[in-house]
Design a protein around this motif. Structure first.
Motif, PDB file in Angstrom:
ATOM      1  N   PHE A  89      -7.397   0.607  -2.209  1.00  0.00           N
ATOM      2  CA  PHE A  89      -6.533  -0.683  -1.970  1.00  0.00           C
ATOM      3  C   PHE A  89      -6.993  -2.226  -1.247  1.00  0.00           C
ATOM      4  CE2 PHE A  89      -3.384   3.325  -0.286  1.00  0.00           C
ATOM      5  CZ  PHE A  89      -2.405   2.969  -1.243  1.00  0.00           C
ATOM      6  N   ASP A  90      -8.013  -2.348  -1.138  1.00  0.00           N
ATOM      7  CA  ASP A  90      -7.964  -2.878   0.061  1.00  0.00           C
ATOM      8  C   ASP A  90      -9.210  -4.249  -1.505  1.00  0.00           C
ATOM      9  OD1 ASP A  90      -9.263  -4.877   2.240  1.00  0.00           O
ATOM     10  OD2 ASP A  90     -11.485  -4.787   0.928  1.00  0.00           O
ATOM     11  N   ASP A 127      -3.981   0.976   9.676  1.00  0.00           N
ATOM     12  CA  ASP A 127      -5.041  -0.236   9.974  1.00  0.00           C
ATOM     13  C   ASP A 127      -5.292  -0.737   7.983  1.00  0.00           C
ATOM     14  OD1 ASP A 127      -6.419  -1.331  11.750  1.00  0.00           O
ATOM     15  OD2 ASP A 127      -8.201  -0.169  10.989  1.00  0.00           O
ATOM     16  N   ARG A 128      -6.163  -1.439   8.292  1.00  0.00           N
ATOM     17  CA  ARG A 128      -7.341  -2.306   6.673  1.00  0.00           C
ATOM     18  C   ARG A 128      -8.323  -2.784   7.219  1.00  0.00           C
ATOM     19  NH1 ARG A 128      -3.178  -4.945   3.933  1.00  0.00           N
ATOM     20  NH2 ARG A 128      -5.130  -6.433   3.135  1.00  0.00           N
ATOM     21  N   SER A 129      -9.041  -3.081   6.295  1.00  0.00           N
ATOM     22  CA  SER A 129     -10.454  -3.249   6.729  1.00  0.00           C
ATOM     23  C   SER A 129     -10.718  -4.613   6.288  1.00  0.00           C
ATOM     24  CB  SER A 129     -11.121  -2.078   5.874  1.00  0.00           C
ATOM     25  OG  SER A 129     -10.333  -2.750   4.352  1.00  0.00           O
ATOM     26  N   ASN A 130      -9.529  -5.661   5.679  1.00  0.00           N
ATOM     27  CA  ASN A 130      -9.103  -6.714   6.041  1.00  0.00           C
ATOM     28  C   ASN A 130      -8.449  -7.809   5.835  1.00  0.00           C
ATOM     29  OD1 ASN A 130     -12.633  -7.606   5.070  1.00  0.00           O
ATOM     30  ND2 ASN A 130     -11.911  -5.847   3.688  1.00  0.00           N
ATOM     31  N   GLU A 172      -8.186   3.379   1.391  1.00  0.00           N
ATOM     32  CA  GLU A 172      -8.226   2.163   2.348  1.00  0.00           C
ATOM     33  C   GLU A 172      -8.985   1.319   1.038  1.00  0.00           C
ATOM     34  OE1 GLU A 172      -8.494  -1.530   3.886  1.00  0.00           O
ATOM     35  OE2 GLU A 172     -10.050  -0.357   3.548  1.00  0.00           O
ATOM     36  N   GLU A 182      -6.698  -5.399  -3.741  1.00  0.00           N
ATOM     37  CA  GLU A 182      -5.355  -6.203  -3.358  1.00  0.00           C
ATOM     38  C   GLU A 182      -6.004  -7.877  -3.675  1.00  0.00           C
ATOM     39  OE1 GLU A 182      -5.106  -5.222   0.311  1.00  0.00           O
ATOM     40  OE2 GLU A 182      -2.985  -4.496   0.542  1.00  0.00           O
ATOM     41  N   ARG A 233       0.506  -1.253   0.093  1.00  0.00           N
ATOM     42  CA  ARG A 233      -0.081   0.288  -0.091  1.00  0.00           C
ATOM     43  C   ARG A 233       0.725   1.073   0.215  1.00  0.00           C
ATOM     44  NH1 ARG A 233      -5.601  -1.539   3.318  1.00  0.00           N
ATOM     45  NH2 ARG A 233      -6.015  -3.586   1.794  1.00  0.00           N
ATOM     46  N   TYR A 256      -5.075   8.729   3.112  1.00  0.00           N
ATOM     47  CA  TYR A 256      -5.072   6.369   3.216  1.00  0.00           C
ATOM     48  C   TYR A 256      -5.861   6.309   3.485  1.00  0.00           C
ATOM     49  CZ  TYR A 256      -4.671   2.795   4.794  1.00  0.00           C
ATOM     50  OH  TYR A 256      -4.397   0.574   4.858  1.00  0.00           O
ATOM     51  N   VAL A 272      -6.181  -5.279  11.978  1.00  0.00           N
ATOM     52  CA  VAL A 272      -8.302  -5.107  11.344  1.00  0.00           C
ATOM     53  C   VAL A 272      -9.064  -4.938  11.797  1.00  0.00           C
ATOM     54  CG1 VAL A 272      -9.255  -6.782   9.812  1.00  0.00           C
ATOM     55  CG2 VAL A 272      -7.167  -8.067   9.413  1.00  0.00           C
ATOM     56  N   ALA A 331      -1.511  -9.200   7.841  1.00  0.00           N
ATOM     57  CA  ALA A 331      -2.049  -7.783   8.085  1.00  0.00           C
ATOM     58  C   ALA A 331      -1.638  -7.929   9.306  1.00  0.00           C
ATOM     59  CB  ALA A 331      -3.725  -7.870   7.975  1.00  0.00           C
TER      60      ALA A 331
END
Lengths: 594, 246
Positions: free
Chosen positions: A153-154, A186-189, A150, A157, A112, A146, A169, A166
């Motif tokens: 990006f998710d 941080d990521r959503s998944n 996000e 991927e 990312r 970001y 999440v 990760a």
């Protein structure tokens, strides 16, 4: 005179990652889309089939998949006072050609972005003060955050089938002790696939950096750790570490590419057409110069054709996007003397340092084993993860072992002092080929007033048009950062107890060397931003001056990242496509008031 | 994944290879080689002797004198020694002669429009107007002429120590040639010699995979799923694109 073809809703120039993503998004929106790719049609089969593709001479050495310089290249000079000379042989960077573009031959490191790098100037001014940034350094904010990117990006991927671990999440730590990166945002998944296995070289890096108190993590890789089917129904097989990754078509369908991950879905829809061997010469504008009417291109037979379109997407390689804008009269060309104009400014690269470690015969790194996105990295010196105050330079660098597979013609490295030929060379090569590793400091590169792109006054391409001219050299900030990073990397190497190490860093006053491969991560020249006086594109990658032209790609980066660019390129392209679908098509015009 | 995916060319290849050895041939590699250049040799028995058929080749581009130089030069750049065969035995001279018939050798892969600045700084990369064919022709003529002017024997008749001194002088740029920079000639010669020692045998060099065997490169195996994490010597000998096994 050009023959005029039937008008389409959107024409896309170039069919690499950004062209493929835009084609998928715009056809989903119901548009009639034509993509024009200057190179040949190529795909996993037959171009990447086993065993023909396992051929170092044809691919790595003769560079079959890369830009055909006999037709078109760039010229390069170090300063405005020099005469630029052509990039006659491929060296420092290796753009692609043909369907898939550089996305067919890339390695697959799929990051990312560190969030501060999207607001580089603001962040440095806030933490270190305005005077910390050198006067001629022209770093800017991207104009997008970001958090905004996000979801894109998710999704990217998921399309790429990316393997990784990760750290958090939705705010919950999930990656401690499992190869997650504590510095990652941080990521959503989670990643779609778990991390790839780590080769021995990466294990050694993991152990050494742990011992030194750093925070090693598994590289996010667009080489599959297992079988995968993406949201478009495209199927991938598990990567087998064949070692013929960067520079090759992946015969295993394991490395994400436009050809494997997106094109199969586009082939199913009637409102998409891909024309290979279609070399775009320019974007055509109407009399107001504020609206594009389509593009003119040369087909395989040499015929000049005009393709009218409501929407034009420039999805070529970084410097070709910039060149097409200059050749078409889109946006005001940058003038470094007056520091005015936008097209060509903020041309930036990657600030690489490399350290190699050579071991005794009990350490089997087996360097022919590898995967382009695989490895172990640390971010302790990336972005602004450490206090830059005492060091006085801008920018950071991830460091890693990224063993993509090295082959014997180009991939032989011997300890310093080894002769280049004769029995001593032969013995060293036999002693060390499978007992060595290579580490990189993949440094971010900043933009400067004097590093820019314009049209060359002398040299022309095969169609008689001026080549793009790069004016580029390393600046003091770059060299000081590089020396800092290479010093850290050398200490990591020493912690592995090798027999010897080789250090490849920059020396004071060192000039950019066009003959020595560094990376193909070229950035800027058609940058996004919030101010039309200092950016060519708004935050949706839309031209400020010609609202129906969008320009995705690393050409939009105001400066280079510590990470590899493809992940951010893909996310920004999805972000731009979403703005076209949800805002622009309903009400064509500028998406941001100038 | 299914065991019988129709487009799994690797598995197809392996299956066919098992039945076709020793008469496997392959299609052109896209390098512009004519059919005669890619006719397969018979596959070798599991224990390939170090002796190769490199000596039988008749050059198409190089003259007799040029080829004598080339054979002598490659045998010093990568000599036969206690480790095994050198570049000459690997067929590097044959490989280079075959390469002279490809687009690479005529400069067709490079941007070759003028004006040229032969005195440009090395950081600006290759700036000569010469292609590989011309560099060899002019470079070899220059070295042979220099040997004559010194009153020495032709290069290929000199002792190994004398040959090494000439090559070292070319490498350092101390031996000034009239028509081509010595360093440019030497670096092309060395690069092509390494190619001829380490390329897949389909290109005419690395006969018997002698280069690969010496360093432990497994060639076209290209499947290390079970080996990625192991700190062990990889035990299997190389295979080539044509399915030869060393």
């Amino acid at each position: 005179m050009a023959n005029t073809l039937k008008k389409v809703d959107a024409v896309i120039v170039g069919f690499g990652w950004t062209g493929a993503i835009m084609a998928k998004e715009l056809t989903e929106a119901g548009l009639q889309v034509v993509a024009l790719e200057r190179g040949p049609m190529q795909d996993t089969y037959p171009d990447g089939s086993y065993p023909q593709v396992i051929d170092e001479l044809t691919y790595s050495v003769r560079k079959k998949l890369f830009l055909d310089l006999s037709k078109e290249t760039v010229t390069i000079r170090h300063t405005v006072n020099d005469v630029a000379l052509p990039y006659r042989q491929l060296g420092a960077f290796l753009p692609g050609k043909g369907v898939g573009g550089a996305g067919l031959h890339w390695s697959g490191v799929h990051f990312r972005v560190d969030p501060i790098e999207l607001r580089m100037r603001s962040h440095y001014e806030e933490r270190y003060g305005k005077s910390f940034i050198p006067q001629d350094m022209t770093i800017q904010d991207f104009g997008v955050t970001y958090e905004e990117l996000e979801p894109y990006f998710d999704f990217a991927e998921k399309v790429f089938g990316t393997s990784g671990q990760a750290w958090t999440v939705k705010g919950e730590v999930v990656g401690r002790g499992k190869g997650g990166n504590p510095y990652a945002p941080d990521r959503s998944n989670p990643f779609p696939l778990v991390s790839q296995k780590n080769v021995v070289s990466a294990q050694l890096f993991q152990q050494a950096t742990s011992a030194l108190g750093y925070h090693p993590y598994n590289l996010p890789s667009a080489n599959t750790s297992g079988p995968y089917t993406n949201p478009y129904g495209a199927q991938m097989g598990p990567c087998n570490f064949c070692g013929f990754c960067s520079g090759y078509v992946c015969y295993m369908y394991s490395k994400a590419s436009p050809n494997v991950n997106i094109l199969p879905a586009l082939r199913q829809v009637p409102n998409f057409e891909l024309r290979a061997n279609a070399h775009v010469l320019r974007v055509n504008l109407d009399d107001s110069k504020q609206r594009a009417t389509g593009v003119t291109y040369i087909d395989a037979q040499g015929r000049e054709l005009e393709q009218p379109a409501e929407l034009v997407i420039l999805a070529a390689f970084q410097f070709n996007n910039v060149r097409l804008m200059l050749l078409s009269g889109i946006g005001k060309p940058y003038d470094p003397v007056k520091n005015e104009g936008v097209v060509g400014r903020n041309f930036a690269y990657q600030n690489m340092g490399t350290v190699k470690a050579f071991f005794d015969k009990d350490v089997h790194t087996n360097n022919f084993i590898g995967a382009g996105g695989n490895g172990v990295a640390i971010d302790d010196f990336n972005a602004d993860n450490f206090d830059h105050g005492p060091h006085g330079f801008v920018g950071g660098s991830p460091m890693w072992v990224n063993q993509a597979g090295s082959r014997p013609i180009a991939g032989v490295a011997n300890p310093p002092g080894t002769p280049a030929w004769g029995s001593a060379w032969k013995k060293a090569t036999a002693d060390y080929y499978t007992h060595q590793l290579s580490m990189d400091a993949h440094g971010a590169h900043q933009s400067y007033r004097g590093n820019y792109l314009d049209l060359d006054p002398t040299y022309r391409d095969a169609y008689g048009l001026p080549l793009l001219r790069m004016t580029f050299d390393w600046q003091d900030n770059d060299i000081r950062m590089n020396q800092f990073m290479v010093d850290k990397l050398s200490k990591i190497a020493q912690a592995m107890n090798p027999k010897s190490i080789a250090v490849l860093g920059k020396q004071v006053k060192e000039h950019f060397n066009t003959a020595s491969y560094q990376t193909t991560h070229l950035n800027g020249g058609a940058i996004m931003g919030t101010d039309p006086a200092t950016s060519a594109l708004n935050r949706y990658l839309q031209c400020w001056d010609v609202h129906n032209v969008f320009v995705p790609g690393a050409s939009a980066f105001p400066q280079g990242l510590g990470y590899n660019p493809t992940g951010l390129v893909a996310a920004l392209t999805y972000w731009s496509a979403r703005a076209i679908r949800e805002q622009y098509l309903k009400n064509p015009g500028p998406l941001v008031a100038a | 994944m299914s065991e019988h995916v129709p487009d799994n060319p690797r598995r197809d290849f392996l299956r066919k290879t098992l039945t076709l050895i020793p008469v496997v041939t392959v299609a052109s590699t896209g390098l512009g080689l004519g059919a005669s250049a890619v006719i397969a040799e018979p596959a070798r028995s599991p224990n390939v002797p170090e002796k190769t058929d490199a000596a039988q080749y008749q050059p198409a581009f190089f003259t007799v004198d040029e080829y004598a130089f080339l054979q002598a030069a490659v045998s010093r750049l990568i000599p036969a020694d206690e480790l095994g065969a050198g570049a000459l035995e690997a067929g590097a001279a044959e490989y280079i002669d075959r390469q002279m018939g490809t687009p690479y050798a005529s400069g067709a892969l490079w941007y070759m429009q003028g004006p040229f600045d032969a005195d440009a700084a090395p950081e600006l990369g290759y700036q000569l107007q010469l292609n590989p064919q011309q560099i060899y022709r002019l470079g070899i003529a220059g070295v042979l002429g220099w040997c004559r002017a010194q009153g020495n024997k032709p290069f290929h008749e000199q002792s190994a120590a004398q040959q090494d001194r000439v090559l070292a002088a070319l490498e350092a740029g101390d031996l000034v040639l009239q028509d081509v920079p010595a360093k440019a000639f030497f670096s092309l010669l060395l690069q092509n010699t390494r190619e001829g020692f380490f390329c897949d045998p389909v290109h005419g060099g690395n006969k018997g995979m002698v280069g690969w065997k010496q360093i432990g490169f497994p060639g076209a195996r290209a499947d290390f799923m079970d080996w990625a994490e192991r700190n062990e010597r990889y035990p299997f000998p190389p295979v080539s694109i044509r399915g030869e096994r060393a």
